[in-house]
Structures are given as structure tokens and as C-alpha cells.
Design a protein around this motif. Structure first.
Motif, short mmCIF file in Angstrom:
data_model
loop_
_atom_site.label_atom_id
_atom_site.label_comp_id
_atom_site.label_asym_id
_atom_site.label_seq_id
_atom_site.Cartn_x
_atom_site.Cartn_y
_atom_site.Cartn_z
N ARG A 1 0.89 -1.25 -0.15
CA ARG A 1 -0.13 -0.15 -0.03
C ARG A 1 0.67 1.17 -0.13
N ALA A 2 1.98 1.24 -0.33
CA ALA A 2 2.91 2.42 -0.46
C ALA A 2 2.50 3.16 -1.49
N ASN A 3 2.64 4.57 -1.21
CA ASN A 3 2.19 5.65 -2.21
C ASN A 3 3.02 5.42 -3.36
N GLN A 4 2.44 5.29 -4.53
CA GLN A 4 3.21 4.90 -5.74
C GLN A 4 4.07 6.16 -6.36
N ASP B 1 7.17 -5.38 7.25
CA ASP B 1 5.82 -4.98 6.84
C ASP B 1 4.95 -4.82 8.06
N GLU B 2 5.48 -5.89 9.24
CA GLU B 2 4.67 -5.92 10.42
C GLU B 2 4.87 -4.62 11.27
N THR B 3 6.27 -4.06 10.88
CA THR B 3 6.12 -2.54 11.89
C THR B 3 5.25 -1.76 10.93
N CYS B 4 4.80 -1.89 9.87
CA CYS B 4 3.85 -0.93 9.19
C CYS B 4 2.58 -0.91 9.71
N GLU C 1 -0.34 4.51 4.91
CA GLU C 1 -0.88 5.37 5.39
C GLU C 1 -2.14 5.49 6.05
N ALA C 2 -2.78 4.25 5.82
CA ALA C 2 -3.93 4.01 6.59
C ALA C 2 -3.66 3.62 8.06
N ARG D 1 6.97 10.86 4.74
CA ARG D 1 6.93 11.99 5.42
C ARG D 1 5.79 12.66 4.73
N ASP D 2 5.41 13.96 5.07
CA ASP D 2 4.12 14.52 4.71
C ASP D 2 4.39 14.85 3.32
N ILE D 3 3.56 14.75 2.22
CA ILE D 3 3.73 15.29 1.09
C ILE D 3 3.50 16.80 0.95
#
Length: 504
Positions: free
Chosen positions: A122-125, A348-351, A407-408, A144-146
Motif C-alpha cells: 500500500r505504499a504511495n506509488q 511489513d509488520e512494523t507498518c 498511510e491507513a 513524510r508529509d507530501i
């Protein structure tokens, strides 16, 4: 007697089974070594409470090598030259060293693997593209914030002069004029500036004139023509229009004349009442909150997001790259796909929501509690206890390995109740601005010429734009500077970026 013997025997068997299960759990726990910087005064303990909880959550045994931030880059190079590498190395930037190692094949190419993991997938592409090297992903970005660009203003000055918070660059210009000419601090002296600007170093680094240029329609760093050719923002008419805007405000006295040499903290000068506004590539209210009380912050100061040129203009929002550093996985230590899966599964689990809260916030009920009125916020608790400080120190350090790519699954925001309305305003603006985000089209690409000559090429433009805003050179001379940049290697950079872009 027989019953006692049977009881003892049963206990021994049970103890043996328990010990066996514990041994199996220890053997099944994946061992992962990590190298990361710490920004606190001392490195966290290896057996810290957050690390232990993270180990249990991810079923891993962690060996984190903490290195002081000041010497971290040098230590990374020494480590990469050695024979024993950790499984994960944090890189603070996608810098020349990271690019060199990645292109040499020292790191796993993760491009085709991330989609196999629920959170990493689900990473921002766009951010993933920005963090890549010519479209290939060699590290998992730290999100970080876009949307961070903003104008910070004196709310009390606006109120005194019966002005509203500006919604456009044209309205900001009017506010700057009145902040300069109409004695907003009421001391009877002509001693205020409409906007504060200080010395800014480098290109494509979020300088105020770069942000305004984007608002006016210029690219953010590099733009793209319909045929796929890339070009630098400073070659666009809108960029020159931004420089003209700043030159006009400086000449009128609305911006401090020492803008090109002033190295004072903008936040500190702003709080002293030297000026009534400033443009930042980051949300400045966070800095101000460290220097004044929450009550004063709400009473005296306000902010905008990105601004259109006029009420009839389209919105163009200056965007960051969306990340700060990466987590790379060396092939020398992680040798097989099975081992790679082990490391990626841990990241992945840390995310996950649970992982991000633990790494970023700490332990609910121990050092923070969730706001009952709004589940996105949390409040510190037990701040006077020694355990609180240990947890905060540890989360400050271990957050360096937090990617946050899903981001969710955001952690809780530690914001006081007094400042929550400002925070709500900020996140609302960010969401709106992101719909019109303008990204750097060249962010993923590596130009051989720029790698060799980038510093010299940047200095040519950096020096000229300061001189233009100061009124030392005119339009013709500005265009001559661009010709010099092109002949000094800039045209090769354009060609190399364009070739890479057309291949995508």
C-alpha cells in the motif's frame, strides 16, 4: 511416597516440556540486525521495553547497532566496505553513496517484491517512484508529509488591521504591504516587514521563491514537456515571474533587504515581531510551538497552505518528495529469497497499526492515552516518571526505522487539546492541497553528468537568482546565465534525464 515421586516426575516432565517450548520459540524467532542513527543524547538500551515489545510482536530477535547521527554517514561507508553487514541499513537520504551502492548491486532490488506484503503493497506509488533509482526500488522509503508548504502569519496583526487570512498570493501581497506600512505592532515606528526571508542554500530545496514559482505554474524542480523531455523549473517563465515578485517586494521594503545573508532563525525573528509572515517548505507552527505557549500560539499566529496566484487561478501545490531516507537490505547479509522474505515480513509488520503506534507513540496507558473525543489524537501521561522518559527516548530513536508506508495505519498524533483545532485545520489543508500536488518529474532519475557537476551547476543558478532578486542583474543577464548553465553541462543533464524519462 509414591504420590510424591509421581508428582515430582510430572513436574519435571512439565518443566522439560516448557523449557523445550521456550527453546523452540527462541529458535523460531528470526534474527534481524539493523544499523540506524540516533538523534538523542545517548543510544537506547538494547533490552529496552519498546524493542522487547517489538520483538514479541514480530517474532524476531533484534540486534540494533545505534550510531550517533553526526558520524552516521561515515560509519555507513565503513560498514559497507567491511565483511559483516547488518540485514537492514538505514540511509538518511537517497544520496550519492546510496545510489553508488545500489547501482553496484550491493542491495536487493525490491521492485517486484513489495506487492507481496499487505502493508508494503500500500505504499504511495508516487513517493515510491520518487525514492527509486531510475524506476527501480532499492530501499523502502520512510514516509513524510507530501504537503508541507505554508505561509505563517501574525494573527494578531491581521486582527488589528482588520485583514483576513490571505487565500491567494495577490491577497498575501496586500497583507505584506499593510504589515509593513501600517504599524501592526502599534509601537509608532516603521520597523516591521511584511515577510521575512533568510539565506537559502541549494536548488530544489524548498526555497520560498521555488514554492511561489510552483504556485504561479512553474514545475517543482523539473517539469515534463508533452514529448517526455524534461526541463529545469528555472527555465520556465513562471519561475522568472516568481523572482520578479520577490524583487518587487524587496524593493518596496516589504521583505527584509538582508534576505540573501540573514542566517537568523525565521521562527525566532517572527516571534520577536520583526516580520508578519514567512513561507516555509515545512509546517512552521510545529517549530513555533517549541518556542511559545500553546495559548499564545492559538491567540497570535495562524497559517495557510499553498496559495493560488489569484482567485481565478488554478491551484498548484508544491510537494515534497514524500520521504526522508530509506531502509536498504544488503545482499551480503541477506543472501537468499527466503531470508529476504524474513526481513521484508518484519518491515511489513512494523507498518501495521499496532507496529506504528508502538514505534512512534510508545505504550498505551503507560506513557500516553488516546483522546476519548477523537481517536486520532493522544496525550502524554505520567510525564514525571522515569519510565516515561525511557520510553520517549527509545521511541525517538527507534522511529528512525519506521517506514510508515501504509498511510491507513497512522500512529496517534501527540497534540495538546489546545492545539488540536490548529492540527485539524492543518490536516484538512494538506488533504485539499494534495489533490493539486506538483511533483519533481526528475526525482527518480540519476544523471551521470549531474552526479559529477551538480554542485557547480546549481551554484550558477543559485547565485544568479539571488542577484536577480537583489536587482543586481536584469532579464537579459538572467537568460545569459541559463545559457552558461546549459553549456557548462546542463544540456547533458537535460538529455540524460529526458532519456531516462522516455524509457519509463
Amino acid at each position: 511416597m509414591r504420590k510424591i515421586v509421581l508428582c515430582i516426575t510430572a513436574c519435571l516432565i512439565l518443566f522439560g516440556m516448557t523449557g523445550c517450548h521456550q527453546q523452540k520459540r527462541q529458535q523460531s524467532a528470526a534474527k534481524i540486525s539493523i544499523m540506524a542513527p540516533y538523534l538523542t543524547s545517548s543510544a537506547p538500551a538494547k533490552d529496552g521495553i519498546i524493542v522487547k515489545k517489538l520483538e514479541r510482536m514480530t517474532k524476531t530477535k533484534l540486534n540494533i547497532k545505534w550510531v550517533t547521527n553526526a558520524s552516521y554517514s561515515d560509519k555507513v561507508n565503513v560498514t559497507m566496505a567491511g565483511s559483516k553487514l547488518p540485514d537492514i541499513i538505514v540511509f538518511k537520504d537517497k544520496d550519492a553513496a546510496f545510489i553508488k551502492y545500489a547501482q553496484a548491486g550491493d542491495f536487493w532490488n525490491l521492485t517486484k517484491y513489495l506487492k507481496k506484503y499487505p502493508n508494503l503493497a500500500r505504499a504511495n506509488q508516487q513517493v515510491l517512484r520518487n525514492s527509486s533509482i531510475n524506476g527501480q526500488v532499492y530501499g523502502i522509503y520512510r514516509a513524510r508529509d507530501i504537503m508541507r508548504a505554508s505561509v505563517t502569519l501574525r494573527k494578531d496583526w491581521l486582527k488589528k488591521l482588520k485583514l483576513k487570512t490571505p487565500d491567494t498570493l495577490a491577497e498575501l501581497t496586500t497583507v505584506m504591504q499593510k504589515f509593513t506600512d501600517e504599524d501592526p505592532d502599534g509601537d509608532g515606528k516603521n520597523d516591521t516587514y511584511g515577510m521575512l526571508v533568510n539565506r537559502w542554500y541549494g536548488l530544489n530545496n524548498g526555497a520560498p521563491w521555488e514554492i511561489v514559482a510552483t504556485w504561479l505554474g512553474a514545475p517543482n524542480g523539473w517539469g515534463e514537456k508533452p514529448d517526455g523531455t524534461l526541463y529545469p523549473a528555472f527555465m520556465s517563465p513562471a519561475y522568472l515571474k516568481s523572482l520578479k515578485w520577490f524583487r518587487k517586494q524587496i524593493r518596496a521594503g516589504y521583505i527584509n533587504p538582508d534576505f540573501s545573508t540573514d542566517t537568523d532563525s525565521l521562527s525566532a525573528s517572527f516571534l520577536r515581531g520583526v516580520g508578519g509572515s514567512y513561507i516555509q517548505p515545512a509546517y512552521a507552527m510545529a517549530d513555533l510551538s517549541e518556542l511559545t505557549s500553546d495559548q499564545q500560539l492559538v491567540k497570535k499566529y495562524t497559517f495557510t497552505g499553498n496559495l493560488p496566484a489569484t482567485s481565478n487561478s488554478s491551484q498548484h501545490s508544491w510537494a515534497t518528495s514524500g520521504y526522508s531516507g530509506l531502509l536498504a537490505i544488503p545482499k551480503a547479509s541477506v543472501r537468499t529469497k527466503a531470508e529476504l522474505n524474513r526481513v521484508l515480513r518484519f518491515i511489513d509488520e512494523t507498518c501495521s497499526k499496532k507496529g506504528q503506534v508502538l514505534i512512534n507513540n510508545g505504550i498505551s496507558g503507560v506513557n500516553f492515552k488516546v483522546s476519548a473525543s477523537d481517536k486520532q489524537y493522544a496525550q502524554p501521561i505520567n510525564v514525571q516518571q522515569q519510565k516515561y522518559q525511557k520510553i520517549v527516548t527509545e521511541t525517538s530513536a527507534i522511529s528512525q526505522i519506521k517506514t510508515g508506508v501504509n498511510e491507513a495505519n497512522q500512529p496517534y498524533r501527540l497534540v495538546s487539546k489546545t492545539l488540536q483545532p490548529l492540527a485539524n485545520k492543518r490536516y484538512g489543508i494538506m488533504a485539499t492541497d494534495q489533490r493539486n500536488a506538483v511533483y519533481n518529474k526528475a526525482a527518480p532519475y540519476v544523471s551521470k553528468t549531474y552526479s559529477q557537476k551538480g554542485a557547480v551547476l546549481d551554484e550558477i543558478i543559485d547565485d544568479a537568482q539571488i542577484r536577480y532578486m537583489a536587482g543586481e542583474i536584469n532579464d537579459h543577464q538572467w537568460h545569459q546565465v541559463i545559457k552558461k548553465w546549459l553549456s557548462s553541462g546542463g544540456q547533458k543533464v537535460i538529455d540524460e534525464y529526458s532519456t531516462l524519462n522516455k524509457r519509463q
